[in-house]
Scaffold this active site. Structure first.
Site, PDB file in Angstrom:
ATOM      1  N   GLY A  18      -6.085  10.504   7.500  1.00 44.57           N
ATOM      2  CA  GLY A  18      -5.298   9.366   7.995  1.00 44.57           C
ATOM      3  C   GLY A  18      -4.287   9.805   9.052  1.00 44.57           C
ATOM      4  O   GLY A  18      -4.103   9.137  10.067  1.00 44.57           O
ATOM      5  N   ILE A 149     -21.839   7.902  -2.318  1.00 44.50           N
ATOM      6  CA  ILE A 149     -22.850   6.838  -2.296  1.00 44.50           C
ATOM      7  C   ILE A 149     -22.256   5.546  -1.740  1.00 44.50           C
ATOM      8  O   ILE A 149     -22.836   4.877  -0.891  1.00 44.50           O
ATOM      9  CB  ILE A 149     -23.418   6.609  -3.715  1.00 44.50           C
ATOM     10  N   GLU A 150     -21.044   5.200  -2.185  1.00 44.17           N
ATOM     11  CA  GLU A 150     -20.485   3.901  -1.786  1.00 44.17           C
ATOM     12  C   GLU A 150     -20.118   3.849  -0.300  1.00 44.17           C
ATOM     13  O   GLU A 150     -19.914   2.772   0.251  1.00 44.17           O
ATOM     14  CB  GLU A 150     -19.298   3.537  -2.667  1.00 44.17           C
ATOM     15  N   THR A 189     -16.837  28.756   6.894  1.00 41.45           N
ATOM     16  CA  THR A 189     -17.246  27.554   7.647  1.00 41.45           C
ATOM     17  C   THR A 189     -18.472  26.877   7.041  1.00 41.45           C
ATOM     18  O   THR A 189     -18.890  25.829   7.519  1.00 41.45           O
ATOM     19  CB  THR A 189     -17.579  27.899   9.114  1.00 41.45           C
ATOM     20  N   CYS A 381      13.566  -4.857  -3.519  1.00 41.78           N
ATOM     21  CA  CYS A 381      12.674  -5.723  -4.299  1.00 41.78           C
ATOM     22  C   CYS A 381      13.049  -5.665  -5.781  1.00 41.78           C
ATOM     23  O   CYS A 381      14.074  -6.202  -6.164  1.00 41.78           O
ATOM     24  CB  CYS A 381      11.217  -5.395  -4.034  1.00 41.78           C
ATOM     25  N   HIS A 507      10.866  -5.670   1.711  1.00 39.76           N
ATOM     26  CA  HIS A 507      10.551  -4.237   1.793  1.00 39.76           C
ATOM     27  C   HIS A 507      10.799  -3.703   3.196  1.00 39.76           C
ATOM     28  O   HIS A 507       9.875  -3.643   4.007  1.00 39.76           O
ATOM     29  CB  HIS A 507       9.088  -4.004   1.414  1.00 39.76           C
ATOM     30  N   GLU A 509      11.090  -0.764   4.107  1.00 38.17           N
ATOM     31  CA  GLU A 509      10.403   0.518   4.373  1.00 38.17           C
ATOM     32  C   GLU A 509       9.144   0.323   5.209  1.00 38.17           C
ATOM     33  O   GLU A 509       8.724   1.237   5.914  1.00 38.17           O
ATOM     34  CB  GLU A 509      10.070   1.239   3.055  1.00 38.17           C
TER      35      GLU A 509
HETATM   36  N1  GLN Z   1       8.065  -7.249 -10.060  1.00 36.73           N
HETATM   37  C1  GLN Z   1       8.956  -7.911  -9.168  1.00 36.73           C
HETATM   38  C2  GLN Z   1       8.408  -9.230  -8.653  1.00 36.73           C
HETATM   39  O1  GLN Z   1       7.241  -9.465  -8.712  1.00 36.73           O
HETATM   40  C3  GLN Z   1       9.311  -7.025  -8.000  1.00 36.73           C
HETATM   41  C4  GLN Z   1       8.150  -6.728  -7.116  1.00 36.73           C
HETATM   42  C5  GLN Z   1       8.380  -5.564  -6.217  1.00 36.73           C
HETATM   43  O2  GLN Z   1       9.305  -4.788  -6.413  1.00 36.73           O
HETATM   44  N2  GLN Z   1       7.528  -5.411  -5.221  1.00 36.73           N
HETATM   45  O3  GLN Z   1       9.150 -10.050  -8.175  1.00 36.73           O
END
Ligand code: GLN
Length: 533
Positions: A18, A149-150, A189, A381, A507, A509
């Site tokens: 990746g 295989i997949e 190799t 979250c 989120h 991040e």
């Molecule tokens: N479990 C919590 C919700 O569904 C928080 C989800 C999360 O942190 N992504 O709201």
């Protein structure tokens, strides 16, 4: 006219395919081309959204709300582009599509088969990405290793794409491990040769081989790989060990990989603008001030489960002169008795996303500890839901407050299922997903950090702050600093009485990039650095 680069893996998985694909994307962007990236995952799940983080690592979320493989996070960070649903394709998705068409009678009575119907659907996913993105180059990484295989229908589909297009429009890149025998330094190799042959047996002749190894791939070894795998010597590229993953594009560039690709694709003479990436890497390597961040979660046995959070922390640190050390702390082990031992030495505490009951009480203890000791705290979250429960229980006097995800019968459901989620039975793809706007309150830390009064961030959750408790939470000192006014939802909270105590329902991040580090992560790391004793 879009060109196609297909990246496959051989010998073993987990050797940074990746990152290699993403680095190629970065190189081509720096040669002035527009790039779109895709990941094909051969498993039968429709997406990784319902897979355990222990199995699959983090679920990365795109702006348009697709739940995807964590490699998309690498892609976005390296190529600095927002990807879409079209960037993530699985066998599950392809088969659901084909079977739906079969039930509708779209195949006119034909016998529906892997070739051509499944392979056609795979090819269409590639061509559609090219059409929709209008990119000069689409880079498609095939998950797993050659020989699984997949994975066969995917290899057959890319073989067909090669034969349907001009040779100069398609490149195959194969990433391999060149192992050493235990006890000796000799690089071998042979596995590369076998992997090459296996690809050949599917009708795919690789153009470029990227090697990973412990030791140096010498001229002699390069010549050997070139001879046995029928690629020019300059097409054997070494992905040597680097301190910073963002150095990989530079390592490839030193070996002229970008020129080689451009020549093959008949796109010569593209100008180079690599300077900014090199400057960024050099600046990042200068970051030396230490800072210790405790990440409190329940999936800590597999660090990949928090890969974007970790990367956003590290990048924010590099950007502000800090060398962040992330300590992964199992929330289940945190109790009122142990919390000091686990977190007392941390400069900052972060609680990322999560699901379910396990570890939740430990997280509440971590929030309380950060609050009481005034250690910079950043909740994401579930981490925001934890802080709301903590404040409700310990500052608002709602002793048995909880989230209904954990205790359905709590007398004070300060976090509750969103209205739109009531009655949703299917787990897959049904959360509140992708970008939503959020208005930031005046005088909030959030607004100071973002320098904006409205932001867009990505979501992935079912539960939210229960609006019935806004008044007692406010009275307890919690500043509801970010709101989605259309949906009437609390998206951010802060404790203004604290040095840095901030949490968000979204989120951040997922939108942090090394060249555009995220303001919340920067603010948090800097606060932790300044607070360091
Ligand atoms: N479990 C919590 C919700 O569904 C928080 C989800 C999360 O942190 N992504 O709201």
């Amino acid at each position: 006219m879009t060109k196609f680069i297909f990246v496959t893996g051989g010998v073993v998985s987990g050797i940074g395919k990746g990152i290699s694909a993403a680095s190629i994307g970065r190189l081509l962007k720096d040669r002035g081309l527009t790039v779109f990236m895709q990941k094909f995952d051969p498993y039968l799940n429709v997406d990784p959204g319902v897979m355990s983080p222990y199995q699959h690592g983090e679920v990365f979320v795109t702006v348009d709300g697709a739940e995807t493989d964590l490699d998309l996070g690498h892609y976005e960070r390296f190529i600095d582009e927002e990807l879409t649903r079209a960037a993530s394709v699985t066998t599950g998705k392809i088969y659901s599509h084909v079977i739906k068409k079969e039930r509708r009678g779209d195949y006119d009575g034909a016998t529906v088969q892997v070739i051509p119907h499944v392979t056609d659907a795979i090819k269409e996913a590639i061509y559609r990405a090219a059409r929709d993105s209008q990119a000069d180059v689409v880079i498609t990484e095939i998950g797993g290793t050659v020989g699984d295989i997949e994975g066969l229908p995917f290899l057959e589909a890319i073989r067909q794409i090669h034969s349907e297009n001009k040779a100069e429009d398609v490149i195959f890149v194969h990433t391999v491990l060149v192992p050493t025998i235990p006890g000796s330094d000799e690089l071998k190799t042979k596995p590369t040769q076998h992997s090459f042959k296996q690809l050949m047996s599917y009708g795919i002749k690789t153009d470029i081989i990227i090697t990973r190894s412990d030791g140096e791939v010498t001229e002699g070894l390069r010549r050997k790989i070139s001879l046995f795998c029928d690629v020019p010597e300059e097409a054997v590229i070494q992905s040597k060990h680097v301190d910073l993953i963002y150095e990989v594009p530079l390592v490839f560039h030193e070996q002229d990989l970008d020129s080689l690709i451009l020549k093959h694709l008949n796109l010569e003479d593209q100008p180079q603008s690599q300077g900014h990436w090199r400057a960024m890497v050099e600046r990042f390597k200068e970051a030396k001030k230490p800072v210790d961040i405790g990440l409190v979660g329940k999936y800590v046995q597999l660090e990949d489960a928090y890969i974007s959070v970790t990367q956003a922390l590290l990048d924010a640190g590099y950007d502000t002169g800090y060398q962040v050390k992330v300590h992964y702390i199992n929330a289940e082990e945190i109790t009122p008795e142990t919390v000091e031992d686990y977190l007392g030495a941390m400069d900052g505490i972060i609680i990322p996303g999560g699901f379910g009951e396990r570890g939740f009480e430990g997280m509440v203890q971590a929030s309380k500890f950060a609050r009481e000791k005034d250690i910079p705290y950043f909740g994401i979250c579930l981490g925001m839901q934890v802080s709301v429960v903590d404040v409700a229980r310990h500052l608002a006097g709602l002793r048995e407050a909880n989230t209904t995800e954990i205790e359905a019968e709590t007398p004070y459901p300060v976090i509750d299922l969103m209205e739109q989620q009531v009655g949703v039975d299917n787990l897959g793809g049904t959360m509140r997903l992708g970008n939503y706007p959020c208005q930031l309150e005046e005088d909030s830390l959030a607004r100071r950090l973002y320098h904006q009064d409205e932001i867009q961030e990505r979501h992935r959750h079912r539960y939210e702050v229960n609006n019935d408790y806004r008044a007692p939470l406010r009275k307890a000192g919690l500043f509801l600093s970010g709101l989605n006014e259309d949906l009437d939802l609390v998206e951010m909270v802060e404790l203004p009485s604290h040095y840095f105590y901030l949490a968000c329902q979204f989120h951040p991040e997922f939108s942090s990039r090394p060249n555009k580090t995220h303001p919340l992560f920067r603010g948090f790391v800097e606060a932790a650095g300044q607070k360091r004793k």
